[in-house]
Structures are given as structure tokens and as C-alpha cells.
Design an enzyme around this catalytic site. Structure first.
Site, PDB file in Angstrom:
ATOM      1  N   GLU A 340      -3.204  -4.667   1.156  1.00 48.94           N
ATOM      2  CA  GLU A 340      -2.549  -3.195   1.151  1.00 48.94           C
ATOM      3  C   GLU A 340      -3.593  -2.312  -0.164  1.00 48.94           C
ATOM      4  OE1 GLU A 340       0.436  -3.187   0.660  1.00 48.94           O
ATOM      5  OE2 GLU A 340       1.396  -5.252  -0.120  1.00 48.94           O
TER       6      GLU A 340
HETATM    7 ZN   LIG Z   1       3.836  -3.271   3.563  1.00 44.64          ZN
END
Ligand SMILES: [Zn+2]
Length: 376
Positions: A340
Site C-alpha cells: 500500500e
Molecule cells: Zn486496494
């Protein structure tokens, strides 16, 4: 009546994505009938206007010239400081494949609900392979920029035999190739970037979204969250109603985009999967691995954490996410790491102001994962 020359100028004007290329050696330029009209010297600059039947179309003395792109190289092709659209990315991957047939290959691995192509591009001649994918979640489309910028820089360095971010690129990728899938969810990305009027499934999407805010969309064009549609113990993922995110679909692997990635993975023996998302500067890696794989996968995650500074999410022991990476871990018994890339952006895309920071943290991750895979 338009002359031939006027026609070729019309072709020139229609170029949407201007690209500058350089001649690798003296190379011929042809007209549209294949008759040689001149040649370019090594190092000379050309402006690519498009690709036609495998040839590059360049501007040559005021008309369209046709060239073999394998005789050219690029320096900087992708502009990652703004959103990379479906149309731009699908053009760029074709250009890379034409420029460097000796160490890349392009494969269309499937189509989205609305018929947009899903491409995979290999960089490197290594027999071992890893997978790096992005933009399964529509609004997280900055991940496409990360992957396209990796392709841009790694292919340049490979061709020029230079190092990048401390890696000998050619040696690394000739041991373990990287297959890049820059945009798994092209319909969703197009909706977020270009709005509802760019979609064929307009009415259905309007019904599902129940809001005029399409920037928040994560799903595909029929409201299925593709990262809940994989068999990462799909049966444990709770059913919700169709909406812009989180709906797991009527059946496991019900969606063409998820089927495409599954089939592609099953045709290969990837040593790892780096799956790019954009929410929270964290790394997910755990899905009930046995103890040997647990150590191996955590070690790779720690390497990525050291370079990116992203936090490692400890084992949560929650069964069933439906995510592609969790399915990869279970089915391939290999590391599947969800990266992320940015601070949590709320219900929308990551701001471009984060780009430089994101790129600096992630630019070497493809090479890092390739090198790690070479040892096993
Ligand atoms: Zn995602």
C-alpha cells in the site's frame, strides 16, 4: 481533393501521446507502400506518432515515415506525474514491446466487463519469473504509474546496460524476469479518471453507486470488488449488496478480470507476487503459511519494509479476504505481498503531490523482488 501528402499530415496530427525516440544505429525510413524514402543516423531523434501494423509511424520531412522500432530506444516515455489512463498505458506497453523485442514480450491476458484489454508485459530474459500487478482497485490508479515507471526505467537500464537504484538491471532481470500487469481493472480506472460518460454500463453503474461521486469507485464495471472475488477463502467473505467497493461477487472468480489474472498465474510458476494498492503505507503478507514459508515470506516483506519504510501488518488470523494476493499465497505457496503505497487518502484517489515520495520508496522494489526470487 486531398492530396496524398495532406492525408499523411492528417495522420501526423492525430498522434495523442507524443514520444521521443533515438536511433540505435543507422536505420531506414519507408513510406506507407514500403518504399525506402530515407534513413536516420545513429543517435538521431524521432517523434513517434503511432504504431501501424507493427511499424512505428514517425514524422519524416513533413510526412509519415514508417520504421522498425527495434532500431530505436527511449530515454523517458511515461509521464508519471499525472494520471496514466487506460488508453495511454495500453499504447505505451505496445511501444515498449516493439522497441525491445529482444528482452520484452507483451501478452493480452484477458478483457474487462466492458471489453478493455488487460495486458501483461515481461521485462528480462530470466527463466525464473515474478509478478508485479497494479490497479485492481479503481481509485488506486496511482499504482499503475508506479508499475509503468518501473517498466520505463528498468527497460532503459537493461538496454543501456546501466545500473538502476544500485542494481545491475540486465544481470538481475536475466536471472528472474518480471511480468508486469499495470492495470487489472481498466473499466474502474476509466470511470474514476474520466467519469460516468466514458462507460458503456452507465445506467447500471449509476444505480449501484447511488451518488454522483465516481472518484470513490474501487469495483469493476458491474460493482464487484475484484480484490474480494478471488479464492482467498472467498466463502468466508461476507455478502454485501452491490456497491462501489467491497462486494465479493455472486460466485468466486465470477468476474472476467479476476479470471484473467488467475489463468495467467496458472500458466506460469511465479516465485512471488507484488500486488500494488495505495492505502496506508503498509505491507500485508500473512495468510496462514506453513512455518518454512512463513519465514521466507516475512523475510522478503522485511526487505521491502526496510526500503520503503512501510509498516508490516502482523498476522491477523482472519480467514477469508477474497484478495488476489491471499489467493496467490494459498494456491502457489509463494509470497504474495500487498504493498500500500500512500497515506490513506479517504474515499478517493491519492493526490499527485505524493508521487515523488511514492516513487522514491518503490522504484527499486521490482528489482529487489526479482533478486530475492533468484535465490530460491
Ligand atoms: Zn486496494
Amino acid at each position: 481533393m486531398p492530396t496524398k501528402k495532406a492525408n499523411s499530415l492528417a495522420t501526423l496530427k492525430s498522434a495523442i501521446y507524443p514520444i521521443t525516440l533515438y536511433a540505435e544505429k543507422t536505420s531506414a525510413v519507408y513510406d506507407q507502400n514500403g518504399i525506402k524514402i530515407g534513413s536516420l543516423n545513429k543517435g538521431q531523434t524521432v517523434h513517434l506518432k503511432g504504431i501501424s501494423k507493427g511499424h512505428g509511424i514517425i514524422e519524416y520531412l513533413g510526412q509519415s515515415g514508417y520504421v522498425d522500432l527495434a532500431n530505436y530506444y527511449h530515454k523517458n516515455l511515461v509521464n508519471p506525474t499525472k494520471s496514466v489512463t487506460y488508453k495511454a498505458y495500453s499504447y505505451y506497453v505496445k511501444v515498449f514491446a516493439k522497441l525491445y523485442p529482444e528482452f520484452t514480450s507483451l501478452e493480452k491476458i484477458g478483457e474487462s466487463v466492458e471489453g478493455r484489454a488487460i495486458y501483461a508485459l515481461r521485462v528480462g530474459n530470466g527463466k525464473k519469473e515474478i509478478l508485479v500487478d497494479a490497479a485492481i482497485h479503481a481509485r488506486e490508479h496511482m499504482t499503475t504509474n508506479v508499475v509503468m515507471e518501473m517498466i520505463d526505467n528498468y527497460s532503459y537500464s537493461y538496454n543501456k546496460k546501466t545500473s538502476f537504484a544500485g542494481y545491475n538491471v540486465r544481470q538481475t532481470l536475466d536471472t528472474t524476469s518480471i511480468w508486469f500487469v499495470p492495470m487489472i481493472n481498466p473499466d474502474g480506472v476509466t470511470l474514476v479518471q474520466n467519469g460516468i460518460n466514458s462507460m458503456a454500463n452507465k445506467n447500471l453503474i449509476k444505480q449501484i453507486n447511488k451518488s454522483s461521486n465516481y472518484k470513490r469507485w474501487k469495483a469493476n464495471a458491474r460493482g464487484v470488488d475484484l480484490n474480494r472475488n478471488f479464492d482467498g477463502e472467498w466463502k468466508y467473505v461476507p455478502f454485501t449488496s452491490k456497491t462501489y467497493k467491497g462486494y465479493k461477487g455472486p460466485r468466486v472468480f465470477s468476474e472476467p478480470e479476476a479470471q484473467a489474472l488467475k489463468a495467467f498465474v496458472e500458466r506460469h510458476k511465479f516465485k512471488s507476487d507484488i500486488s500494488y494498492h495505495s492505502s496506508g503505507q503498509i505491507l500485508y503478507w500473512f495468510n496462514f503459511q506453513n512455518s518454512a514459508n512463513y519465514k521466507r515470506d516475512l523475510a522478503l516483506t522485511r526487505q521491502i519494509s526496510r526500503v520503503t519504510g512501510y509498516s508490516i501488518i502482523p498476522p491477523l488470523y482472519v480467514r477469508g479476504s477474497g484478495s488476489s494476493a491471499d489467493w496467490f499465497i494459498m494456491s502457489q505457496k509463494k509470497p504474495g505481498i500487498t504493498v500500500e503505497i500512500a497515506p490513506y487518502a479517504g474515499e478517493g484517489p491519492v493526490s499527485h503531490k505524493h508521487w515523488n515520495n511514492v516513487w522514491n520508496k518503490n522504484k527499486s522494489i521490482g528489482l529487489l523482488a526479482s533478486k530475492e526470487a533468484s535465490k530460491r
